[in-house]
Design a protein around this motif. Structure first.
Motif, short mmCIF file in Angstrom:
data_model
loop_
_atom_site.label_atom_id
_atom_site.label_comp_id
_atom_site.label_asym_id
_atom_site.label_seq_id
_atom_site.Cartn_x
_atom_site.Cartn_y
_atom_site.Cartn_z
N THR A 24 0.82 -1.21 0.00
CA THR A 24 0.00 0.00 0.00
C THR A 24 0.86 1.26 0.00
OG1 THR A 24 -0.14 0.01 2.42
CG2 THR A 24 -1.87 -1.18 1.22
N ARG A 25 2.08 1.13 0.46
CA ARG A 25 2.96 2.29 0.45
C ARG A 25 3.31 2.74 -0.95
NH1 ARG A 25 7.38 1.22 5.26
NH2 ARG A 25 5.90 1.12 6.99
N TRP A 26 3.17 1.86 -1.92
CA TRP A 26 3.53 2.20 -3.29
C TRP A 26 2.31 2.53 -4.14
CZ3 TRP A 26 8.26 3.09 -5.14
CH2 TRP A 26 9.34 2.73 -4.33
N LYS A 27 1.14 2.59 -3.52
CA LYS A 27 -0.06 2.93 -4.27
C LYS A 27 0.01 4.40 -4.69
CE LYS A 27 -5.10 2.94 -4.05
NZ LYS A 27 -6.28 2.68 -3.19
N PRO A 28 0.05 4.67 -6.00
CA PRO A 28 0.16 6.07 -6.45
C PRO A 28 -1.15 6.83 -6.24
CG PRO A 28 -0.07 4.61 -8.32
CD PRO A 28 0.06 3.73 -7.12
N GLU A 29 -1.03 8.11 -6.03
CA GLU A 29 -2.19 8.98 -5.88
C GLU A 29 -2.16 10.00 -7.01
OE1 GLU A 29 -1.96 10.68 -2.03
OE2 GLU A 29 -2.23 8.77 -0.97
N LEU A 30 -3.22 10.01 -7.81
CA LEU A 30 -3.31 10.88 -8.97
C LEU A 30 -4.25 12.05 -8.67
CD1 LEU A 30 -2.67 11.41 -12.01
CD2 LEU A 30 -4.72 10.07 -12.53
N GLY A 31 -3.84 13.25 -9.01
CA GLY A 31 -4.67 14.43 -8.82
C GLY A 31 -4.76 15.24 -10.11
N VAL A 32 -5.94 15.71 -10.41
CA VAL A 32 -6.16 16.54 -11.59
C VAL A 32 -6.95 17.77 -11.18
CG1 VAL A 32 -7.15 16.70 -13.90
CG2 VAL A 32 -6.15 14.54 -13.13
N SER A 33 -6.44 18.94 -11.52
CA SER A 33 -7.15 20.18 -11.20
C SER A 33 -7.09 21.11 -12.40
CB SER A 33 -6.56 20.86 -9.96
OG SER A 33 -5.19 21.17 -10.17
N LEU A 34 -8.10 21.96 -12.50
CA LEU A 34 -8.23 22.90 -13.61
C LEU A 34 -8.46 24.30 -13.06
CD1 LEU A 34 -10.73 20.84 -15.82
CD2 LEU A 34 -8.23 20.91 -16.05
N ARG A 35 -7.95 25.29 -13.75
CA ARG A 35 -8.24 26.68 -13.42
C ARG A 35 -8.50 27.45 -14.71
NH1 ARG A 35 -4.72 30.46 -9.40
NH2 ARG A 35 -5.95 29.24 -7.92
N SER A 36 -9.64 28.11 -14.76
CA SER A 36 -9.98 28.98 -15.88
C SER A 36 -10.04 30.41 -15.35
CB SER A 36 -11.33 28.57 -16.49
OG SER A 36 -11.57 29.27 -17.69
N TYR A 37 -9.37 31.33 -16.04
CA TYR A 37 -9.16 32.67 -15.48
C TYR A 37 -9.45 33.72 -16.56
CZ TYR A 37 -6.93 35.70 -11.94
OH TYR A 37 -6.68 36.64 -10.97
N PHE A 38 -10.43 34.58 -16.27
CA PHE A 38 -10.72 35.71 -17.16
C PHE A 38 -10.35 37.00 -16.43
CE2 PHE A 38 -13.41 39.23 -18.52
CZ PHE A 38 -13.13 39.25 -19.88
N MET A 39 -9.71 37.92 -17.14
CA MET A 39 -9.25 39.17 -16.55
C MET A 39 -9.43 40.30 -17.56
SD MET A 39 -5.38 39.99 -15.18
CE MET A 39 -5.42 38.69 -13.95
N SER A 40 -9.83 41.46 -17.08
CA SER A 40 -9.94 42.62 -17.97
C SER A 40 -9.60 43.88 -17.19
CB SER A 40 -11.35 42.73 -18.56
OG SER A 40 -12.28 43.09 -17.57
N THR A 41 -9.07 44.89 -17.91
CA THR A 41 -8.71 46.18 -17.33
C THR A 41 -9.17 47.29 -18.26
OG1 THR A 41 -6.72 45.19 -16.36
CG2 THR A 41 -6.84 47.59 -16.39
N SER A 42 -9.83 48.28 -17.69
CA SER A 42 -10.26 49.45 -18.48
C SER A 42 -9.93 50.72 -17.70
CB SER A 42 -11.76 49.39 -18.78
OG SER A 42 -12.50 49.31 -17.58
N TYR A 43 -9.82 51.83 -18.41
CA TYR A 43 -9.38 53.10 -17.84
C TYR A 43 -10.43 54.19 -18.05
CZ TYR A 43 -4.86 50.82 -17.56
OH TYR A 43 -3.85 49.95 -17.26
N TRP A 44 -10.39 55.19 -17.20
CA TRP A 44 -11.28 56.33 -17.34
C TRP A 44 -10.94 57.12 -18.61
CZ3 TRP A 44 -10.97 58.88 -11.81
CH2 TRP A 44 -11.33 57.92 -10.85
N GLU A 45 -9.66 57.22 -18.89
CA GLU A 45 -9.20 58.01 -20.02
C GLU A 45 -8.86 57.10 -21.19
OE1 GLU A 45 -6.47 61.28 -18.80
OE2 GLU A 45 -6.62 60.34 -16.83
N ASP A 46 -8.29 57.71 -22.22
CA ASP A 46 -8.05 56.99 -23.47
C ASP A 46 -6.73 56.24 -23.43
OD1 ASP A 46 -8.42 56.08 -26.02
OD2 ASP A 46 -7.62 57.88 -26.98
#
Length: 453
Positions: A24-46
């Motif tokens: 049991t000490r050699w039983k592998p443990e598999l993990g899968v994770s996902l991250r989806s990331y949306f980002m935006s930046t806007s300004y008062w001026e041009d």
């Protein structure tokens, strides 16, 4: 790192004979994770507005080994799903975008798909002692994960921890390599400094330390003391060879109050930093830090908390001769007044006050929070005292966290709305605005971990 990889492979080849009695000490443990990331930046001026949407997939494999050893490795893949043209400069400054580029490889913005090894370490645990060799995540005051993009920062080195007493833990870490967030490779320490915007040197000229900083090793020593129930003291020394030495002491206390189910919280933090060696390079025009710099920072906190609510008020005072510096590639500020999406590193003097409020709704798996801060900085025209030419500003963050317990197990959502405003709107230069103030910034993050991993 090749020697470390070879050692880990050799260990895997050699140790099975010791583990045959307990498979049991050699039983592998598999993990899968996902991250989806949306980002935006806007300004008062041009100024140039930007947006980006990135995806990260992380596959982890770990296994307990005989004799108290454990092995872990993971690989991270990054994908650009959509974005504005992040290689285009703002025509008024001109500079690259600061925020959205961090979802991808800042050294290769043309790459839409890339990947890297994250964790790859051998861990040993016995009684009150733990040691780890290889590539790993890190969480210390000045070198930390700063996990505000698609993946955290990883370091390569050797770490050990000893629970010397039930109330005293000693930790020491030697670091000789790093893979900062927003990059797709591993680097030497000096090589990594300057991958993020380098701003100005102390004489007002464009900094030239990127690719010219000589630093091969960093070490972090920590003492973590539990003084009494609800009271802790952290002592930290972070030394970066040939650049600086930083000391931090942080005391946090939880107080019992006559109010039902409400506790008081206080904190006090003191930091001292001074330059050492050549500041990264013997040539003044190429160095990262002036070796004669010396700074002190005091930070304090007072507040209240209950099971569902937390509030605190914070203050930070920075003074000294020269700039307080800590590579932005390596971590965020540790000060109580820190608010995500901005730092006060690079300043000689700061007066900052911030407040935080959090309300949890556990029956709905929902948490709402807010930050509000005012930051009084040196004149942005004064390069010696204000490296990044940031004007004094106010910042407000609104956040929401949601983790459904029933319909999608393993999913959590995080929404951040942030705005920064210059406290003095008169005579603002474009370079003092773009990437810094008078903006609105949005983050939407979806994290998903496959159940059972």
């Amino acid at each position: 790192m090749k020697k470390i990889c070879f050692s880990l492979v050799a260990l895997l080849w050699w140790l099975p004979g010791f583990g045959q009695e307990d498979s049991t000490r050699w039983k592998p443990e598999l993990g899968v994770s996902l991250r989806s990331y949306f980002m935006s930046t806007s300004y008062w001026e041009d100024f140039k507005d930007d947006y980006a949407w990135g995806q990260m997939a992380r596959v982890s494999l770990g296994s307990r080994l005989p004799l108290g050893f454990q092995l872990k490795a993971d690989y991270l893949g990054f994908f650009r799903l959509a974005s504005s043209d992040l290689t285009q400069l703002d025509p008024r400054v001109p500079n690259l975008n600061r925020y959205e580029v961090g979802l991808f490889d800042v050294n290769h913005l043309d790459r839409a798909v890339f990947g890297k090894i994250g964790n790859l370490y051998l861990d040993y645990r016995h009684a009150r002692f733990q040691a780890r060799l290889g590539r790993m995540e890190i969480n210390t005051p000045f070198i930390n994960a700063q996990d505000g993009r698609l993946s955290p920062t990883f370091v390569e080195g050797f770490r050990w921890e000893l629970q010397a007493h039930p109330k005293l833990a000693v930790r020491h870490q030697l670091i000789w390599g790093i893979s900062p967030r927003s990059t797709g490779h591993w680097f030497g320490l000096g090589e990594s400094i300057g991958m993020y915007p380098v701003a100005r040197d102390e004489f007002g000229q464009p900094s030239a330390y990127f690719g010219n900083t000589q630093a091969d090793l960093a070490q972090v020593l920590e003492l973590d003391l539990q003084l009494q129930p609800g009271s802790s003291l952290l002592l930290n020394h972070t030394l970066v060879q040939n650049i600086y030495s930083t000391y931090l002491a942080q005391w946090d206390q939880t107080w019992e109050l006559p109010l039902p189910q409400v506790q008081g919280i206080t904190g006090l933090q003191a930091t001292v930093q001074h330059g050492i060696g050549e500041g990264g390079n013997e040539e003044i025009a190429l160095r990262y830090k002036n070796p004669e710099d010396a700074n002190w920072i005091l930070s304090g906190r007072i507040g209240l908390k209950s099971k569902k609510t937390q509030w605190h008020l914070n203050y930070t005072k920075m003074q000294g001769n020269g700039r307080y510096l800590s590579p932005r590639e390596w971590g965020k500020d540790p000060f109580y007044t820190f608010i995500p999406r901005e730092r006060n590193e690079g300043m000689e003097q700061v007066d900052a006050v911030s407040t935080y409020f959090q309300q949890a709704f556990p029956e709905k798996s929902l948490q709402l929070y807010s930050y509000l801060g005012l930051y009084f900085l040196p004149d942005p025209a004064d390069a010696k005292r204000n490296k990044y030419a940031v004007p004094s500003y106010g910042q407000a963050n609104l956040g929401l966290r949601y983790a459904p317990k029933t319909w999608i197990k393993g999913l959590n959502l995080h929404l951040i709305l942030m705005s920064k405003v210059a406290l003095d709107q008169e005579d603002l230069r474009p370079a003092w605005v773009y990437n810094k103030v008078n903006l609105f910034h949005t983050n939407l993050i979806l994290n998903y971990t496959l159940p059972g991993n």
